[in-house]
Structure formats: structure tokens, C-alpha cells
Design a protein around this motif. Structure first.
Motif, mmCIF file in Angstrom:
data_model
loop_
_atom_site.group_PDB
_atom_site.id
_atom_site.type_symbol
_atom_site.label_atom_id
_atom_site.label_comp_id
_atom_site.label_asym_id
_atom_site.label_seq_id
_atom_site.Cartn_x
_atom_site.Cartn_y
_atom_site.Cartn_z
ATOM 1 N N LEU A 177 49.893 68.392 18.520
ATOM 2 C CA LEU A 177 49.709 69.805 18.877
ATOM 3 C C LEU A 177 50.505 70.174 20.129
ATOM 4 O O LEU A 177 50.767 69.336 20.993
ATOM 5 C CB LEU A 177 48.228 70.084 19.119
ATOM 6 C CG LEU A 177 47.300 69.863 17.916
ATOM 7 C CD1 LEU A 177 45.851 69.956 18.357
ATOM 8 C CD2 LEU A 177 47.594 70.878 16.824
ATOM 9 N N LYS A 178 50.873 71.460 20.225
ATOM 10 C CA LYS A 178 51.537 71.995 21.413
ATOM 11 C C LYS A 178 50.862 73.320 21.756
ATOM 12 O O LYS A 178 51.232 74.368 21.232
ATOM 13 C CB LYS A 178 53.032 72.189 21.169
ATOM 14 C CG LYS A 178 53.799 70.886 21.009
ATOM 15 C CD LYS A 178 55.287 71.133 20.863
ATOM 16 C CE LYS A 178 56.055 69.821 20.730
ATOM 17 N NZ LYS A 178 57.517 70.036 20.571
ATOM 18 N N LEU A 179 49.860 73.241 22.605
ATOM 19 C CA LEU A 179 49.079 74.415 22.986
ATOM 20 C C LEU A 179 49.224 74.668 24.481
ATOM 21 O O LEU A 179 49.373 73.739 25.270
ATOM 22 C CB LEU A 179 47.600 74.187 22.636
ATOM 23 C CG LEU A 179 47.314 73.916 21.155
ATOM 24 C CD1 LEU A 179 45.883 73.418 20.973
ATOM 25 C CD2 LEU A 179 47.550 75.170 20.334
ATOM 26 N N ASP A 180 49.181 75.958 24.878
ATOM 27 C CA ASP A 180 49.443 76.313 26.273
ATOM 28 C C ASP A 180 48.356 77.247 26.803
ATOM 29 O O ASP A 180 48.208 78.367 26.330
ATOM 30 C CB ASP A 180 50.813 76.983 26.385
ATOM 31 C CG ASP A 180 51.264 77.151 27.838
ATOM 32 O OD1 ASP A 180 50.435 76.999 28.740
ATOM 33 O OD2 ASP A 180 52.456 77.447 28.054
ATOM 34 N N GLU B 288 35.570 84.715 24.391
ATOM 35 C CA GLU B 288 34.333 84.308 23.732
ATOM 36 C C GLU B 288 34.503 83.012 22.953
ATOM 37 O O GLU B 288 33.567 82.198 22.880
ATOM 38 C CB GLU B 288 33.840 85.441 22.835
ATOM 39 C CG GLU B 288 33.345 86.641 23.648
ATOM 40 C CD GLU B 288 32.888 87.812 22.801
ATOM 41 O OE1 GLU B 288 33.204 87.816 21.585
ATOM 42 O OE2 GLU B 288 32.229 88.718 23.348
ATOM 43 N N ALA B 289 35.695 82.794 22.405
ATOM 44 C CA ALA B 289 35.960 81.539 21.684
ATOM 45 C C ALA B 289 35.873 80.344 22.619
ATOM 46 O O ALA B 289 35.289 79.306 22.281
ATOM 47 C CB ALA B 289 37.335 81.600 21.010
ATOM 48 N N PRO C 96 47.347 82.076 23.832
ATOM 49 C CA PRO C 96 47.164 81.538 22.469
ATOM 50 C C PRO C 96 46.364 82.507 21.594
ATOM 51 O O PRO C 96 45.692 83.422 22.082
ATOM 52 C CB PRO C 96 46.383 80.242 22.700
ATOM 53 C CG PRO C 96 46.523 79.931 24.157
ATOM 54 C CD PRO C 96 46.654 81.248 24.838
ATOM 55 N N THR C 97 46.402 82.275 20.287
ATOM 56 C CA THR C 97 45.562 83.038 19.357
ATOM 57 C C THR C 97 44.125 82.528 19.457
ATOM 58 O O THR C 97 43.892 81.406 19.933
ATOM 59 C CB THR C 97 46.051 82.859 17.908
ATOM 60 O OG1 THR C 97 45.860 81.483 17.534
ATOM 61 C CG2 THR C 97 47.523 83.231 17.767
ATOM 62 N N SER D 36 40.285 77.862 19.948
ATOM 63 C CA SER D 36 39.172 77.015 19.531
ATOM 64 C C SER D 36 39.590 75.548 19.535
ATOM 65 O O SER D 36 38.842 74.671 19.989
ATOM 66 C CB SER D 36 38.684 77.423 18.139
ATOM 67 O OG SER D 36 38.103 78.696 18.175
ATOM 68 N N VAL D 37 40.803 75.272 19.025
ATOM 69 C CA VAL D 37 41.328 73.900 19.025
ATOM 70 C C VAL D 37 41.567 73.435 20.461
ATOM 71 O O VAL D 37 41.205 72.314 20.843
ATOM 72 C CB VAL D 37 42.639 73.819 18.211
ATOM 73 C CG1 VAL D 37 43.213 72.405 18.277
ATOM 74 C CG2 VAL D 37 42.399 74.237 16.766
#
Length: 430
Positions: A31-34, A327-328, A402-403, A408-409
Motif C-alpha cells: 500500500l501507498k497511503l498518505d 468520522e472514518a 485520502p478517500t 479506513s485502511v
């Protein structure tokens, strides 16, 4: 859930093995999350796209002052832009000076001017043996970067649920003439998300500084950035300039504001709100910098938003995008960490951040663990001067970019990292 510090060593080791299996599974996904900065998402930028069309080659480019906005002039900003940002700042139009696209640039300029020219006839700060700024912590890293750049000594002041610890602020400001300023984000504070109480604002207005050139640097970055539409779920704070005038300290505050997270972060408009005496000094300095800031951009903003009510309606669109993201993250934190006694957080009503406090000595390890699994976060320590969190516990979570699905991830990776690092910490102490 059973608190980790109440588990036996054997229970913790068993739990650690289970969590490590989950962590390796996530890590294997590449994964590549920011979640590193409070950067608006594309969907937020898109809602301002209409601003690109309000001025065309056929448009009337003349402002209310009768000046063609394509030309030189109007150093203080066009009247309609001053009115818009005055309403946004909750001050009269006479107390507003329009700059370029960034409130951070105004803050930098204001410190630079104080260093080289002094404040209202006082000795330039650069000629003094020592200059200090008070820094409520955790706080905004870019504020600290500005004062660090100029070699100003930064003094930590703890943040309370009501704002900075005013007992400490009042004492340091009154006793030490080298204290020349304090950084503040008074509404939906970065990163804690809290708003200053009425008592805190009044105590700021009634400060009795030893230094005549002491100034409150009041960064109103999130003044209209609510997450919820209902008034009862929106924070309201007292307006400081008015309170300073009541207290006989009209010149003690510089208020900074911009539309960076309202329209386009790279192409907004920014303003300084202050007493007329402070603005006159700033305008004299500005005279040598420019013949006038981008008036077409000022005109574009006014014609797009029309007035402060139009701006507030626009911010509801931002809230509709931001609210599910916050909220997520909060949902995952509450579901996975409540009762474990390995971290705490605040549910903000606005702004751009969630502040998380891990067990002491764990923040850097948690951020590193999350990065290894594909999640980039704000560097641990960034919310403190010199990037030095004495307790190594505070982590700033930035949900905006992020979306909701990605968040959530990302939140799952974060809580896994918190759990694993916390278990190691507790095991090392058993």
C-alpha cells in the motif's frame, strides 16, 4: 477490552503474535497511503472550479474603487476583497490589509519586519541579545519553522482543553522582556482541534507584557472550517482584536487569515487584521515590496463568493467531504483502541487534524512502523519546536487527502502500529 497494562506477559506475547500476522498481511499488500499533511483532496478543489470562469476576456475588470484590476495600484487591496476578508475575520474593513495568496507568507514577513526594522519604534529584534517566542504545544510545525529560521528561541507552553496554559503565558510575558510573541491557532487548533475558551481570549487581551513590542500572532486558519452544519456542533470564539481594544491593548495582536483551504491553497487571498497603527506600519513596509498584490485574484474571489454568506455556504460543501473522513478515522480509533489505555485522542468539530497521544516514548516508533506498512504520517515530533517532543508521544493525523475508503485502511494500519509498539513498550517494563 482489557487494558494492555493489566495483561500478563504471556497474554501480551500471544496477542503480539496475532497482531504481527495481521501486520505482515497488510505490509504484503504494498500500500501507498498518505496522511502526512492537511492537504485538501481533489474533490475539495473541484468545488471551487467555478472561480476560474467568473472572469473572462469580456468581464468588467473595474473594482468598486474605480481601478482597473489589471493595472497597478490599490496597495491595501480592493475594497470588496477587504470587506469579504474583514467579515471572515470578524473585524471592521478598516482593520484589514490584503496581501498575496498565503497567510504563512504574511507571518514570515511580519517576523522579518520585526527583526530588521523593529515594532513601532522599538529596537529591531535582530539587534537584541535574545528574542523568545512562546509556542503552545503540540502546535503547528510551520509556525515553529519560521521562528527557528530567524534564530528566535522557542519556549514550550502546554495546551489545555481551553487553550494555552494562561498561568504560564501571563507569567512569562510579564516577567521577561525578551518574550516578543506567541503563536496561536485559536479555533480548531492545529493539531488538537480544540478552540480557545472565552476566558482564555480575555486573558490574552489583558496581558501585561514587559516588552512594548510583544505581539500575539493569532493564526485564524480554520475560522470557518466546521465539520458539522448544526450551530450547536460548531465552536464559536471571542474576537480578539475587539477584546484587546476593550482592555486598552489595541496594538497587541496580529490576526492572520486566508482562503487557502476555502478556495485554492496555491491561489487564495490572505490578509492581516490588526489595529490601524499596526496596519500603517505594515503598509509602509509593503510599499517597498510591491505596487499592489494580485487584484484580479481578489476580484475573482469576490465575484465567486459574493459575500460572507456565500463563503459559509461554500464551506458546507467542504464539510460534506471532510466529515466522513474524520468520522472514518475516529470510528476505527474508538473501535480498536478504546479501553486499552495505550492512546488518547480528541474528536474535533472542525479544522484539519486529529491529535493522538501514544504512550510516552512510542510516537517515533509508531510512525516508523506505519511507514513500513505503507502509511506515511507527519513525522513524530513535528508538532513541537525543533521537532523535539519531550515525551515522544504526540502524532498528528491528517485525514483530508485520502478517500474515506483509503482512510479506513490507513486507520487500521495506524492502530496495528500503535498496538504493536505499545506491547513492546509494556513488555520492556514488565
Amino acid at each position: 477490552m482489557k487494558a494492555y497494562n493489566q495483561m500478563s506477559r504471556e497474554e501480551l506475547l500471544t496477542l503480539k503474535q496475532e497482531l504481527e500476522r495481521k501486520y505482515e498481511d497488510v505490509k504484503g499488500k504494498g500500500l501507498k497511503l498518505d496522511m502526512s499533511r492537511g492537504k485538501p483532496a481533489k474533490a475539495q478543489l473541484d468545488i471551487s472550479n467555478g472561480m476560474m470562469d467568473v472572469l473572462t476576456s469580456d468581464s468588467d475588470m473595474v473594482c468598486e474603487a474605480g481601478v482597473d484590476c489589471r493595472n497597478y495600484g490599490v496597495l491595501e487591496g480592493i475594497p470588496e476583497a477587504r470587506k469579504l476578508l474583514a467579515d471572515m475575520s470578524e473585524v471592521p474593513e478598516k482593520n484589514i490589509l490584503i496581501y498575496g495568496n498565503s497567510s504563512l507568507s504574511i507571518m514570515f514577513d511580519t517576523v522579518a519586519r520585526s527583526m530588521t526594522k523593529g515594532v513601532m519604534g522599538c529596537t529591531p529584534w535582530a539587534k537584541l541579545d535574545k528574542v523568545k517566542f512562546l509556542c503552545p504545544v503540540p502546535g503547528y510545525d510551520r509556525h515553529f519553522a519560521v521562528t527557528e529560521y530567524f534564530g528566535i528561541e522557542m519556549v514550550n507552553v502546554p495546551m489545555l482543553p481551553t487553550g494555552p496554559d494562561m498561568d504560564i503565558v501571563e507569567k512569562l510575558v510579564a516577567e521577561d522582556e525578551s518574550v516578543k510573541g506567541i503563536w496561536c491557532v485559536p479555533k480548531y487548533q492545529n493539531p488538537m482541534g480544540i478552540s480557545f475558551s472565552d476566558e482564555t481570549v480575555k486573558r490574552f487581551a489583558n496581558l501585561k507584557p514587559a516588552a512594548k513590542d510583544f505581539r500575539i500572532f493569532w493564526d485564524n486558519a480554520y475560522s470557518i472550517h466546521h465539520l458539522y452544519d448544526e450551530p450547536e456542533n460548531q465552536d464559536v470564539i471571542l474576537e480578539l482584536l475587539t477584546e484587546c481594544e476593550k482592555a486598552g491593548n489595541p496594538d497587541m495582536v496580529y490576526k492572520f487569515i486566508s482562503t487557502s483551504k476555502v478556495s485554492f491553497p496555491g491561489s487564495g487571498i490572505a490578509a492581516l487584521a490588526a489595529s490601524e497603527a499596526n496596519l500603517e506600519e505594515a503598509k509602509n513596509y509593503m510599499f517597498y515590496q510591491t505596487i499592489g498584490h494580485d487584484k484580479l485574484n481578489q476580484l475573482r474571489h469576490v465575484r465567486f463568493f459574493k459575500d460572507i454568506d456565500g463563503m459559509r455556504q461554500h464551506m458546507k460543501k467542504h464539510a460534506a467531504i471532510m466529515r466522513p473522513k474524520f468520522e472514518a478515522v475516529i470510528e476505527v480509533l474508538e473501535r480498536e483502541l478504546s479501553g486499552l489505555q495505550i492512546g488518547s485522542w480528541i474528536r474535533p468539530k472542525g479544522g484539519y487534524f486529529i491529535s493522538f497521544d501514544a504512550l510516552e516514548g512510542c510516537a517515533k516508533a509508531i510512525v516508523a512502523k506505519a511507514k513500513e506498512a505503507g502509511l506515511v504520517m507527519t513525522g513524530a515530533g513535528a508538532t513541537y519546536p525543533y521537532r523535539n517532543d519531550p515525551k515522544d508521544s504526540n502524532i498528528r493525523i491528517a485525514p483530508s487527502f485520502p478517500t474515506p475508503e483509503e482512510l479506513s485502511v490507513a486507520a487500521d494500519i495506524f492502530v496495528l502500529s500503535v498496538k504493536l509498539v505499545s506491547i513492546d513498550k509494556i513488555l520492556s517494563e514488565k
